[in-house]
Design an enzyme around this catalytic site. Sequence first.
Site, mmCIF file in Angstrom:
data_model
loop_
_atom_site.group_PDB
_atom_site.id
_atom_site.type_symbol
_atom_site.label_atom_id
_atom_site.label_comp_id
_atom_site.label_asym_id
_atom_site.label_seq_id
_atom_site.Cartn_x
_atom_site.Cartn_y
_atom_site.Cartn_z
ATOM 1 N N GLY A 3 0.842 -1.199 0.000
ATOM 2 C CA GLY A 3 0.000 0.000 0.000
ATOM 3 C C GLY A 3 0.871 1.240 0.000
ATOM 4 N N GLN A 5 2.843 10.070 1.367
ATOM 5 C CA GLN A 5 4.150 9.394 1.393
ATOM 6 C C GLN A 5 5.015 9.734 0.184
ATOM 7 O OE1 GLN A 5 2.266 5.333 2.234
ATOM 8 N NE2 GLN A 5 4.192 5.225 3.348
ATOM 9 N N CYS A 29 5.883 -0.021 7.277
ATOM 10 C CA CYS A 29 5.475 1.161 6.509
ATOM 11 C C CYS A 29 6.650 1.619 5.644
ATOM 12 C CB CYS A 29 5.065 2.274 7.468
ATOM 13 S SG CYS A 29 4.511 3.766 6.626
ATOM 14 N N LEU A 30 6.377 1.937 4.382
ATOM 15 C CA LEU A 30 7.455 2.366 3.489
ATOM 16 C C LEU A 30 8.073 3.687 3.952
ATOM 17 C CD1 LEU A 30 5.853 1.458 0.030
ATOM 18 C CD2 LEU A 30 7.593 0.197 1.315
ATOM 19 N N HIS A 81 -4.545 1.110 7.363
ATOM 20 C CA HIS A 81 -3.199 1.687 7.497
ATOM 21 C C HIS A 81 -3.041 2.866 6.527
ATOM 22 C CE1 HIS A 81 1.385 1.157 7.866
ATOM 23 N NE2 HIS A 81 1.226 2.015 6.858
ATOM 24 N N GLU A 82 -3.471 2.666 5.274
ATOM 25 C CA GLU A 82 -3.332 3.727 4.265
ATOM 26 C C GLU A 82 -4.288 4.882 4.546
ATOM 27 O OE1 GLU A 82 -0.742 3.511 2.606
ATOM 28 O OE2 GLU A 82 -0.401 1.402 3.076
ATOM 29 N N HIS A 129 -2.874 7.308 6.897
ATOM 30 C CA HIS A 129 -1.888 8.243 6.337
ATOM 31 C C HIS A 129 -2.564 9.529 5.852
ATOM 32 C CE1 HIS A 129 1.957 6.245 6.461
ATOM 33 N NE2 HIS A 129 1.510 5.154 5.864
HETATM 34 NI NI NI Z 1 2.470 3.302 5.773
#
Ligand code: NI
Length: 173
Positions: free
Chosen positions: A46, A51, A94-95, A136-137, A140
């Site tokens: 995701g 991000q 998480c990226l 999760h997304e 963000h």
């Molecule tokens: Ni994340």
Amino acid sequence: MAKLDIIQFPEPILRETAAPVEQIDEDTLRLLDDMLETMREAPGVGLAAPQIGLSRRIFVMDPSREEEDPTPYFILNPEILERGDELRVYEEGCLSMPGIYAEVSRPACILMRYVNRNGEQREDWFEGHAATIAQHEFDHLNGVMFVDHLSRLKRDVLVRKFRKLRKSDSGEA
Ligand code: NI
């Protein structure tokens, strides 16, 4: 398509509330493709627009397992309409915080209303892995990181660990 740079914690944009998307034009479509490509190359399951430095209510995800066909979702202006009572615990990463993982508990199924890539409004139930990723997304877009769901103590330990990792990555002592 182009790979985009992924912004890392603690950049302030990751703490902002993202703005709704007003219309889907060619730039939006290109952005969606680039986000999906960036997510896949990372690799991740995701990726949300903040991000990549864009404070817009957009995320992409692909909850399919390795042995399954890819099922990319392009999600704009999402709302969570319902949350199931049952919880699911999953070790998330998480990226924007590479190298950090922690078990997070979230509703195991949710009903999400969103606009898809074609500009159609949809309502989908997401369950299991897909529910975890979608939440999760979604977080963000409201400036929330997965570590915010942990106790303050656990969170502080992980944030310190991440700072150390970043320092050693950049070659500092
Ligand atoms: Ni994340």
